[in-house]
Design a protein around this motif. Sequence first.
Motif, mmCIF file in Angstrom:
data_model
loop_
_atom_site.group_PDB
_atom_site.id
_atom_site.type_symbol
_atom_site.label_atom_id
_atom_site.label_comp_id
_atom_site.label_asym_id
_atom_site.label_seq_id
_atom_site.Cartn_x
_atom_site.Cartn_y
_atom_site.Cartn_z
ATOM 1 N N ILE A 9 0.860 -1.193 0.000
ATOM 2 C CA ILE A 9 0.000 0.000 0.000
ATOM 3 C C ILE A 9 0.894 1.240 0.000
ATOM 4 N N LYS A 10 0.716 2.083 -1.017
ATOM 5 C CA LYS A 10 1.477 3.344 -1.057
ATOM 6 C C LYS A 10 0.577 4.467 -0.556
ATOM 7 N N ILE A 11 1.023 5.091 0.536
ATOM 8 C CA ILE A 11 0.272 6.219 1.099
ATOM 9 C C ILE A 11 1.069 7.485 0.821
ATOM 10 N N SER A 12 0.467 8.433 0.145
ATOM 11 C CA SER A 12 1.212 9.678 -0.100
ATOM 12 C C SER A 12 1.277 10.483 1.189
ATOM 13 N N GLY A 13 2.312 11.300 1.311
ATOM 14 C CA GLY A 13 2.432 12.153 2.485
ATOM 15 C C GLY A 13 1.208 13.042 2.629
ATOM 16 N N GLU A 14 0.754 13.542 1.483
ATOM 17 C CA GLU A 14 -0.435 14.412 1.462
ATOM 18 C C GLU A 14 -1.642 13.763 2.136
ATOM 19 N N GLY A 51 4.974 8.314 1.571
ATOM 20 C CA GLY A 51 5.670 9.438 0.959
ATOM 21 C C GLY A 51 6.032 10.472 2.007
ATOM 22 N N GLY A 52 6.509 11.619 1.532
ATOM 23 C CA GLY A 52 6.924 12.668 2.464
ATOM 24 C C GLY A 52 6.482 14.051 2.034
ATOM 25 N N GLY A 53 5.654 14.087 0.983
ATOM 26 C CA GLY A 53 5.257 15.364 0.389
ATOM 27 C C GLY A 53 4.499 16.301 1.324
ATOM 28 N N ASN A 54 4.007 15.784 2.448
ATOM 29 C CA ASN A 54 3.324 16.652 3.427
ATOM 30 C C ASN A 54 4.321 17.516 4.197
ATOM 31 N N ARG A 57 9.253 18.251 -0.573
ATOM 32 C CA ARG A 57 9.467 17.585 -1.866
ATOM 33 C C ARG A 57 10.740 18.150 -2.478
ATOM 34 N N GLY A 58 11.660 17.275 -2.801
ATOM 35 C CA GLY A 58 12.978 17.708 -3.264
ATOM 36 C C GLY A 58 12.946 18.601 -4.480
ATOM 37 N N ARG A 59 11.994 18.345 -5.380
ATOM 38 C CA ARG A 59 12.000 19.100 -6.637
ATOM 39 C C ARG A 59 11.406 20.508 -6.486
ATOM 40 N N SER A 71 18.299 18.323 -0.979
ATOM 41 C CA SER A 71 16.852 18.510 -0.905
ATOM 42 C C SER A 71 16.118 17.159 -0.973
ATOM 43 N N ASP A 72 16.603 16.280 -1.848
ATOM 44 C CA ASP A 72 15.955 14.962 -1.951
ATOM 45 C C ASP A 72 16.163 14.128 -0.682
ATOM 46 N N TYR A 73 17.369 14.223 -0.085
ATOM 47 C CA TYR A 73 17.580 13.479 1.164
ATOM 48 C C TYR A 73 16.666 14.006 2.277
ATOM 49 N N GLY A 132 12.255 6.031 0.937
ATOM 50 C CA GLY A 132 12.161 5.892 -0.523
ATOM 51 C C GLY A 132 13.084 4.801 -1.027
ATOM 52 N N THR A 133 13.749 5.089 -2.147
ATOM 53 C CA THR A 133 14.701 4.114 -2.703
ATOM 54 C C THR A 133 16.063 4.264 -2.042
ATOM 55 N N GLY A 134 16.226 5.356 -1.269
ATOM 56 C CA GLY A 134 17.536 5.647 -0.667
ATOM 57 C C GLY A 134 18.405 6.485 -1.584
ATOM 58 N N SER A 135 17.896 6.829 -2.767
ATOM 59 C CA SER A 135 18.672 7.621 -3.731
ATOM 60 C C SER A 135 17.890 8.839 -4.173
ATOM 61 N N PRO A 136 18.620 9.969 -4.359
ATOM 62 C CA PRO A 136 17.938 11.172 -4.849
ATOM 63 C C PRO A 136 17.440 11.002 -6.286
ATOM 64 N N THR A 139 11.177 8.974 -6.713
ATOM 65 C CA THR A 139 9.977 9.319 -5.946
ATOM 66 C C THR A 139 9.607 8.115 -5.077
ATOM 67 N N THR A 140 8.687 8.346 -4.153
ATOM 68 C CA THR A 140 8.249 7.208 -3.337
ATOM 69 C C THR A 140 7.328 6.281 -4.141
ATOM 70 N N ASP A 141 6.790 6.751 -5.270
ATOM 71 C CA ASP A 141 6.039 5.824 -6.138
ATOM 72 C C ASP A 141 6.989 4.758 -6.684
HETATM 73 N N1 UDP Z 1 12.701 11.100 -2.518
HETATM 74 C C1 UDP Z 1 13.921 10.779 -3.120
HETATM 75 N N2 UDP Z 1 14.133 9.475 -3.490
HETATM 76 C C2 UDP Z 1 13.219 8.499 -3.311
HETATM 77 C C3 UDP Z 1 11.970 8.840 -2.717
HETATM 78 C C4 UDP Z 1 11.737 10.148 -2.323
HETATM 79 O O1 UDP Z 1 14.767 11.629 -3.325
HETATM 80 O O2 UDP Z 1 13.490 7.346 -3.651
HETATM 81 C C5 UDP Z 1 12.496 12.479 -2.026
HETATM 82 C C6 UDP Z 1 12.058 13.443 -3.119
HETATM 83 O O3 UDP Z 1 12.657 14.684 -2.872
HETATM 84 C C7 UDP Z 1 10.564 13.543 -2.914
HETATM 85 C C8 UDP Z 1 10.458 13.462 -1.402
HETATM 86 O O4 UDP Z 1 11.475 12.515 -1.052
HETATM 87 O O5 UDP Z 1 10.050 14.761 -3.406
HETATM 88 C C9 UDP Z 1 9.118 13.010 -0.866
HETATM 89 O O6 UDP Z 1 8.664 11.924 -1.609
HETATM 90 P P1 UDP Z 1 7.402 12.012 -2.621
HETATM 91 O O7 UDP Z 1 7.340 13.377 -3.204
HETATM 92 O O8 UDP Z 1 7.488 10.881 -3.553
HETATM 93 O O9 UDP Z 1 6.248 11.819 -1.581
HETATM 94 P P2 UDP Z 1 4.650 11.844 -1.774
HETATM 95 O O10 UDP Z 1 4.346 12.839 -2.878
HETATM 96 O O11 UDP Z 1 4.238 10.467 -2.138
HETATM 97 O O12 UDP Z 1 4.146 12.264 -0.428
#
Ligand code: UDP
Length: 243
Positions: A9-14, A51-54, A57-59, A71-73, A132-136, A139-141
């Motif tokens: 189950i993928k739960i977005s931060g949002e 996820g962590g978007g709440n 978000r690195g981008r 930023s991604d870390y 996430g994947t551990g790499s910048p 995404t968490t998808d």
């Molecule tokens: N991220 C990353 N590598 C990953 C997963 C996440 O660098 O493998 C970083 C990236 O900056 C991303 C942030 O973690 O914007 C939060 O994850 P994501 O935006 O996917 O979360 P969601 O939108 O699902 O809450």
Amino acid sequence: MIKYRRVLIKISGEALAGKKGWGIDPAVLKSVADEIVSAKKTGACVSVVVGGGNFWRGREERIAGLDRGTSDYIGMLATVINACVLRDEISRIYPRVVVQSAIEVKELCDPIRKREAMDALSRNAIVIFAGGTGSPYFTTDTAAALRAAEVSAGCLIKATKVDGVYTDDPVKNRKARKFDRLASMEAIKRNLKIMDISAFSLCMENGIDIIVCSLKKGNLVKAIRGKKTGTLIVNRVSASAGH
Ligand code: UDP
């Protein structure tokens, strides 16, 4: 009867933020934990990626000139915060729940170890994968698709604010129509942006179905039982695939 014996189950931060749109709403957190535990009680093996978007978000360039890697870390750290808060909330109602993280925060959670994750799943634990994947630049998808492949999940349930995949953005276009079921190639041809391409292709290559649904009460259970909910994107070769 369940259709999928193993799900991720993928739960977005949002989804944890509620109406505020930022941080964690305690009432929403509780309902998400309840839904995950109900999913587990179907008898399926349940893994979760948050996820962590709440928080971050690195981008999104919030601080001009901040290095994208840094930023991604920070984004990955945000997923660790969500995962640990979710674990503690779940543990109030279900005793076996662990967090494994792709980036090390050893005071809070364990590192990712596939064998231990599989072992925990076989002992009926809920395993939450963080970091996430551990790499910048990912995404968490993509992390969700990767972990789904690693645990041999038959289905990745992408729980979002929207209750499925639409022909257009349902918020902006009132005529947008929801798909009940979609073939992967059609989703790609129509450029429906269900997940990023790397996540989508990982699911296709590994025969993992995708269900996009909201976290409305009962939806996760319906998805696991093969009852109609949200949108189903079919990748599994046959129902007897065993996962
Ligand atoms: N991220 C990353 N590598 C990953 C997963 C996440 O660098 O493998 C970083 C990236 O900056 C991303 C942030 O973690 O914007 C939060 O994850 P994501 O935006 O996917 O979360 P969601 O939108 O699902 O809450």
